[in-house]
Design an enzyme around this catalytic site. Structure first.
Site, short mmCIF file in Angstrom:
data_model
loop_
_atom_site.label_atom_id
_atom_site.label_comp_id
_atom_site.label_asym_id
_atom_site.label_seq_id
_atom_site.Cartn_x
_atom_site.Cartn_y
_atom_site.Cartn_z
N HIS A 274 -3.55 -4.65 -4.33
CA HIS A 274 -4.04 -3.33 -4.71
C HIS A 274 -2.90 -2.30 -4.70
O HIS A 274 -2.65 -1.60 -5.69
CB HIS A 274 -5.16 -2.92 -3.75
N GLU A 275 -2.21 -2.24 -3.56
CA GLU A 275 -1.14 -1.25 -3.45
C GLU A 275 0.01 -1.57 -4.40
O GLU A 275 0.67 -0.67 -4.92
CB GLU A 275 -0.64 -1.14 -2.00
N HIS A 278 -0.71 0.10 -7.63
CA HIS A 278 -0.32 1.52 -7.62
C HIS A 278 1.20 1.64 -7.81
O HIS A 278 1.69 2.50 -8.55
CB HIS A 278 -0.67 2.16 -6.27
N GLU A 304 -6.04 4.62 -9.74
CA GLU A 304 -6.91 3.62 -9.12
C GLU A 304 -7.23 2.51 -10.13
O GLU A 304 -7.48 1.38 -9.75
CB GLU A 304 -8.17 4.34 -8.62
ZN ZN Z 1 -6.02 2.68 -4.31
#
Ligand code: ZN
Length: 515
Positions: A274-275, A278, A304
């Site tokens: 997830h990170e 980003h 996101e």
């Molecule tokens: Zn996030």
């Protein structure tokens, strides 16, 4: 004084001055981000008090520069020049965005910034201790102050259509409650039959994710997948923290964090992916936009969408695990030796009506978000008092998620957001991210139908290049809506997301009946 022969020159000097000032603001913000990153990773506990003072000082310095009257004069001086430039040029967009940021910042008195920053650190501190003790009474006065300040902030931007709009605008510039509400009602209508269908069947067995997994090996494996996605360790690093996040100090230093539990393989793995999503967005912004307000992702919702695209759409797909599962098994032979890849894939896509947002699956996640956004609107509108929040939360979880909330620790105290920041404006980004993750991915697939084969081979270059070219490069040059249109050919729509969910869960649980 010698007259300038080139008419453009004075304006170029102004532009250079503008860039210099904006870079200083960006650098101050980066200093603040380094302080926060350190606080969340390595700082000893007793450093907290001084650190919050230091953080507040940096915020104040940055705000002072943001609202400097000289900056306003510069922007005035550049107004005519901006009009002479092609509207889509970096310079024209830079001047326009810097002006918008300036006009917004000067509406906010510095004492409000300071009071708010102090309340956020104090509230966070109290919440951290009160949550394990299930002590809502301890956080209640902080939440009441937080609500007052959130309203006070919104009032600075009156007239607005809805009191939450100025708060939403902070993270999702240009978005309004009207749009969010319509998105939510469409989503709810489409999601509920899928949730019913899936939850009506025996839940997936995810025991294989909860055997013992040595922590260092989890971090190594997660990072290896993130690097395969394209996360570059010359421009980043991975550290451990309690609540994973991604932070940017410069174009060459975008860091990610993760959380590791020996009894939960999914935690470190998917928070890292997830990170990393980003981080790929931030690392992909065109270098010439660095140090300016254009040099970052365009909005929280679009940000996101990238974390969720890499974590969920790519990271929880069977294609990806057909490639990486043998290596995962090699890292954890005793836990996974007898687990087929299909069982693992089912486990990482388990669906369940549950209490905790951050542990929830792709399907029920948005229901958690809708509850929060509705409740914060009721709080802001004064229809709900803070003292009644725990009960209202229980009621909504009963009606929307079909679960009963046993305590506030697993109820309205589970998320840090309201205790360390505004009430309103943050949660919608997560659902917008889910919706847009599928929309961007579908657009990439239209351009390159071979992407799934690429993923199954453990390669991500085509997808990353498409995202880089169509979204990442532009940074904040265009607003969220415009960025989505340019990349996908239309404004935000839930159709690709619903199609993605129906296909994914249809493959796992049999065809989903029509909504
Ligand atoms: Zn996030």
């Amino acid at each position: 004084m010698r007259r300038n022969t080139n008419a453009r020159r004075p304006e170029e000097a102004l532009l250079a001055d503008l860039r210099r000032r904006l870079r200083e603001i960006a650098d101050l913000d980066a200093v603040g981000a380094i302080l926060s990153w350190d606080q969340a990773t390595y700082m000893p506990k007793d450093g907290a008090e001084a650190r919050s003072r230091q953080g507040a000082l940096i915020s104040r310095l940055s705000h002072e520069r943001m609202t400097d009257i000289e900056l306003g004069r510069l922007l005035d001086g550049l107004a005519g020049y901006a009009e002479s430039l092609p509207g889509e040029s970096d310079e024209a967009r830079l001047i326009a965005v810097a002006r918008r940021d300036f006009e917004k910042a000067i509406k906010v008195p510095v004492d409000l910034v300071e009071r708010w920053s102090a309340l956020c650190s104090a509230g966070y501190d109290v919440w951290k201790r009160a949550r394990p003790n299930d002590d809502f009474a301890a956080v209640r006065p902080y939440l009441e102050k937080q609500l007052d300040l959130s309203r006070e902030y919104a009032a600075l931007f009156a007239p607005y259509r809805h009191i939450i709009d100025p708060l939403i605008d902070n993270l999702d510039e240009g978005l309004t409650w009207d749009v969010v509400q319509s998105l939510f009602s469409q989503l709810r209508r489409q999601l509920l039959p899928i949730v019913e269908h899936v939850c009506g069947q025996p839940p997936a067995d995810d025991a294989c994710l909860h055997a013992g997994f040595p922590e260092a090996a989890q971090v190594d494996f997660s990072l290896a997948v993130a690097r395969a996605f394209g996360y570059d360790l010359d421009r980043g690093r991975l550290d451990e923290t309690a609540h994973p996040f991604c932070t940017k100090f410069s174009a060459g230093d975008v860091r990610i964090t993760t959380r590791v539990r020996s009894d939960d393989l999914g935690d470190a793995l998917f928070s890292t992916l997830h990170e990393a999503g980003h981080a790929l967005y931030e690392l992909g912004v065109a270098p010439e936009l660095a140090g300016t307000p254009l040099g970052r992702g365009t909005s929280m919702g679009v940000h996101e969408s990238q974390s969720r695209l890499w974590e969920n759409v790519v990271g929880r797909s069977l294609d990806l695990w057909r490639h990486f599962y043998p290596a995962l098994r090699k890292s954890f032979p005793s836990a996974l030796a007898d687990v087929p890849v299909e069982t693992f894939h089912r486990a990482i896509n388990k669906v369940e009506r549950s209490l905790i947002r951050t542990d929830s699956d792709e399907l029920t996640y948005n229901l958690h978000i809708i509850v929060r956004c509705d409740l914060e609107v009721e709080l802001l509108e004064g229809r709900l008092a803070v003292k009644d929040l725990p009960e209202a939360w229980r009621g909504r979880y009963r009606s929307d998620l079909g679960v009963s909330v046993p305590d506030d620790r697993n109820g309205c105290m589970q998320d840090v957001h309201w205790y360390s920041g505004a009430i309103g404006g943050a949660f919608q980004s997560y659902t917008i991210g889910n919706v847009l993750s599928a929309q961007f991915y579908a657009a990439a697939l239209r351009a390159h139908p071979e992407i799934p084969q690429e993923i199954a081979a453990g390669e991500f270059g085509i997808l990353r290049a498409w995202l880089g070219q169509n979204l990442y490069r532009q940074g904040r040059k265009f607003g969220a809506d415009e960025s989505v249109r340019r990349a996908t050919g239309e404004g935000m729509t839930i159709e690709p997301y619903i199609a993605y969910l129906r296909e994914k869960y249809g493959a796992l649980y049999g065809a989903v009946p029509a909504a």
